[in-house]
Scaffold this motif. Structure first.
Motif, PDB file in Angstrom:
ATOM      1  N   GLY A 237      31.462 -39.680  34.386  1.00 31.88           N
ATOM      2  CA  GLY A 237      30.160 -40.302  34.555  1.00 31.88           C
ATOM      3  C   GLY A 237      29.091 -39.756  33.629  1.00 31.88           C
ATOM      4  N   ARG A 238      29.252 -38.514  33.190  1.00 35.30           N
ATOM      5  CA  ARG A 238      28.279 -37.880  32.293  1.00 35.30           C
ATOM      6  C   ARG A 238      28.654 -38.026  30.823  1.00 35.30           C
ATOM      7  NH1 ARG A 238      29.054 -33.453  36.026  1.00 35.30           N
ATOM      8  NH2 ARG A 238      30.406 -32.537  34.454  1.00 35.30           N
ATOM      9  N   ALA A 239      29.812 -38.572  30.534  1.00 30.85           N
ATOM     10  CA  ALA A 239      30.371 -38.497  29.185  1.00 30.85           C
ATOM     11  C   ALA A 239      29.786 -39.488  28.190  1.00 30.85           C
ATOM     12  CB  ALA A 239      31.887 -38.663  29.254  1.00 30.85           C
ATOM     13  N   GLY A 240      29.181 -40.564  28.625  1.00 30.32           N
ATOM     14  CA  GLY A 240      28.736 -41.591  27.686  1.00 30.32           C
ATOM     15  C   GLY A 240      29.910 -42.472  27.283  1.00 30.32           C
TER      16      GLY A 240
ATOM     17  N   ILE B  73      48.823 -47.156  33.918  1.00 32.05           N
ATOM     18  CA  ILE B  73      48.598 -46.254  35.038  1.00 32.05           C
ATOM     19  C   ILE B  73      47.214 -46.529  35.631  1.00 32.05           C
ATOM     20  CG2 ILE B  73      47.648 -44.410  33.572  1.00 32.05           C
ATOM     21  CD1 ILE B  73      49.141 -42.399  35.426  1.00 32.05           C
ATOM     22  N   THR B  74      47.121 -46.460  36.940  1.00 35.77           N
ATOM     23  CA  THR B  74      45.839 -46.592  37.624  1.00 35.77           C
ATOM     24  C   THR B  74      45.320 -45.187  37.907  1.00 35.77           C
ATOM     25  OG1 THR B  74      46.512 -48.672  38.641  1.00 35.77           O
ATOM     26  CG2 THR B  74      44.665 -47.509  39.657  1.00 35.77           C
ATOM     27  N   VAL B  75      44.112 -44.923  37.440  1.00 38.59           N
ATOM     28  CA  VAL B  75      43.497 -43.613  37.631  1.00 38.59           C
ATOM     29  C   VAL B  75      42.338 -43.765  38.612  1.00 38.59           C
ATOM     30  CG1 VAL B  75      42.372 -41.651  36.501  1.00 38.59           C
ATOM     31  CG2 VAL B  75      44.121 -42.963  35.262  1.00 38.59           C
ATOM     32  N   THR B  76      42.336 -42.926  39.624  1.00 43.22           N
ATOM     33  CA  THR B  76      41.265 -42.892  40.616  1.00 43.22           C
ATOM     34  C   THR B  76      40.742 -41.463  40.723  1.00 43.22           C
ATOM     35  OG1 THR B  76      42.851 -42.514  42.406  1.00 43.22           O
ATOM     36  CG2 THR B  76      42.229 -44.809  41.971  1.00 43.22           C
ATOM     37  N   ALA B  77      39.690 -41.284  41.491  1.00 40.74           N
ATOM     38  CA  ALA B  77      39.174 -39.945  41.789  1.00 40.74           C
ATOM     39  C   ALA B  77      38.843 -39.888  43.273  1.00 40.74           C
ATOM     40  CB  ALA B  77      37.941 -39.627  40.950  1.00 40.74           C
ATOM     41  N   GLN B  78      39.419 -38.919  43.947  1.00 34.68           N
ATOM     42  CA  GLN B  78      39.236 -38.777  45.399  1.00 34.68           C
ATOM     43  C   GLN B  78      39.658 -40.052  46.122  1.00 34.68           C
ATOM     44  OE1 GLN B  78      38.205 -35.015  45.105  1.00 34.68           O
ATOM     45  NE2 GLN B  78      37.801 -35.825  47.104  1.00 34.68           N
ATOM     46  N   GLY B  79      40.634 -40.783  45.555  1.00 37.27           N
ATOM     47  CA  GLY B  79      41.121 -42.014  46.162  1.00 37.27           C
ATOM     48  C   GLY B  79      40.249 -43.233  45.910  1.00 37.27           C
TER      49      GLY B  79
ATOM     50  N   GLU C  71      31.350 -48.789  32.968  1.00 35.44           N
ATOM     51  CA  GLU C  71      32.602 -49.485  33.265  1.00 35.44           C
ATOM     52  C   GLU C  71      33.064 -49.179  34.691  1.00 35.44           C
ATOM     53  OE1 GLU C  71      35.462 -52.041  32.378  1.00 35.44           O
ATOM     54  OE2 GLU C  71      34.313 -51.330  30.666  1.00 35.44           O
ATOM     55  N   THR C  72      33.812 -50.120  35.239  1.00 28.51           N
ATOM     56  CA  THR C  72      34.542 -49.908  36.482  1.00 28.51           C
ATOM     57  C   THR C  72      36.019 -49.977  36.124  1.00 28.51           C
ATOM     58  OG1 THR C  72      32.794 -50.890  37.825  1.00 28.51           O
ATOM     59  CG2 THR C  72      34.993 -50.802  38.809  1.00 28.51           C
ATOM     60  N   TYR C  73      36.754 -48.922  36.442  1.00 25.74           N
ATOM     61  CA  TYR C  73      38.155 -48.814  36.053  1.00 25.74           C
ATOM     62  C   TYR C  73      39.073 -49.110  37.234  1.00 25.74           C
ATOM     63  CZ  TYR C  73      36.150 -46.547  31.976  1.00 25.74           C
ATOM     64  OH  TYR C  73      35.417 -46.281  30.839  1.00 25.74           O
ATOM     65  N   SER C  74      39.081 -50.372  37.663  1.00 24.47           N
ATOM     66  CA  SER C  74      39.883 -50.748  38.822  1.00 24.47           C
ATOM     67  C   SER C  74      41.276 -51.229  38.439  1.00 24.47           C
ATOM     68  CB  SER C  74      39.162 -51.838  39.629  1.00 24.47           C
ATOM     69  OG  SER C  74      38.891 -52.947  38.807  1.00 24.47           O
ATOM     70  N   ASP C  75      41.460 -51.653  37.197  1.00 26.92           N
ATOM     71  CA  ASP C  75      42.761 -52.153  36.744  1.00 26.92           C
ATOM     72  C   ASP C  75      43.572 -51.024  36.111  1.00 26.92           C
ATOM     73  OD1 ASP C  75      42.172 -54.797  37.498  1.00 26.92           O
ATOM     74  OD2 ASP C  75      41.123 -55.156  35.601  1.00 26.92           O
ATOM     75  N   PRO C  76      44.894 -51.194  36.101  1.00 25.72           N
ATOM     76  CA  PRO C  76      45.729 -50.195  35.418  1.00 25.72           C
ATOM     77  C   PRO C  76      45.330 -50.086  33.940  1.00 25.72           C
ATOM     78  CG  PRO C  76      47.083 -51.658  36.760  1.00 25.72           C
ATOM     79  CD  PRO C  76      45.697 -52.238  36.737  1.00 25.72           C
TER      80      PRO C  76
END
Length: 157
Positions: free
Chosen positions: A105-108, A132-138, A146-151
């Motif tokens: 979130g801080r990376a730009g 691959i699907t990447v999540t954080a804390q589920g 961006e929203t990274y909901s897709d693989p």
């Protein structure tokens, strides 16, 4: 902090290998990790440099994912404190900790691409996955960009 992270990984690996009284062995494995390509970044773009490294890898898939992420953090490709919470090879899902979500979130825009690209490319390459699907804390990863909901597939140069 890097030494503390490395020590924590060693302890986790040691505990994992001693579970159920069974001795697990580490195998020396040639691994391709992906790091930011500084030449491309300096030229105003982005890219990834594939590096072959020899790593002692555990037999358990979840510990392998932890080892890869730990190595990426130690190499500077991921910020300190980033860690795997769970990895499911069959469903191609990787759940990272809150430190990863905060760093993303801080990376730009460029930073997001580099962080995710190094992580995703390394995991896809090592485990032979297409995406691959990447999540954080589920939770779905979401930043101001961006929203990274897709693989996620392989990040090219």
């Amino acid at each position: 902090m890097k030494k503390l992270l490395a020590l924590a990984l060693v302890i986790v690996l040691a505990l994992g290998f001693s579970a159920c009284g069974k001795q697990k062995t580490l195998e020396l494995t040639s691994v391709t990790i992906y790091l930011p390509d500084q030449v491309a970044i300096d030229a105003g773009g982005y890219g990834f440099a594939a590096r072959q490294v020899e790593m002692h890898m555990p037999n358990l898939v979840s510990l392998q994912a932890m080892q890869l992420v730990s190595h990426l953090a130690a190499s500077g490709a991921l910020p300190e404190g980033c860690a795997v919470l769970s990895f499911d090879e069959e469903n191609a899902t990787l759940d990272m900790n809150e430190a990863f979500a905060q760093a993303l979130g801080r990376a730009g825009t460029l930073g997001e691409t580099l962080l995710l690209g190094c992580l995703v490319n390394t995991m896809l390459d090592f485990f032979g996955l297409q995406s691959i699907t990447v999540t954080a804390q589920g939770e779905v990863l979401q930043t101001g960009h961006e929203t990274y909901s897709d693989p996620l597939g392989f990040y090219g140069n």
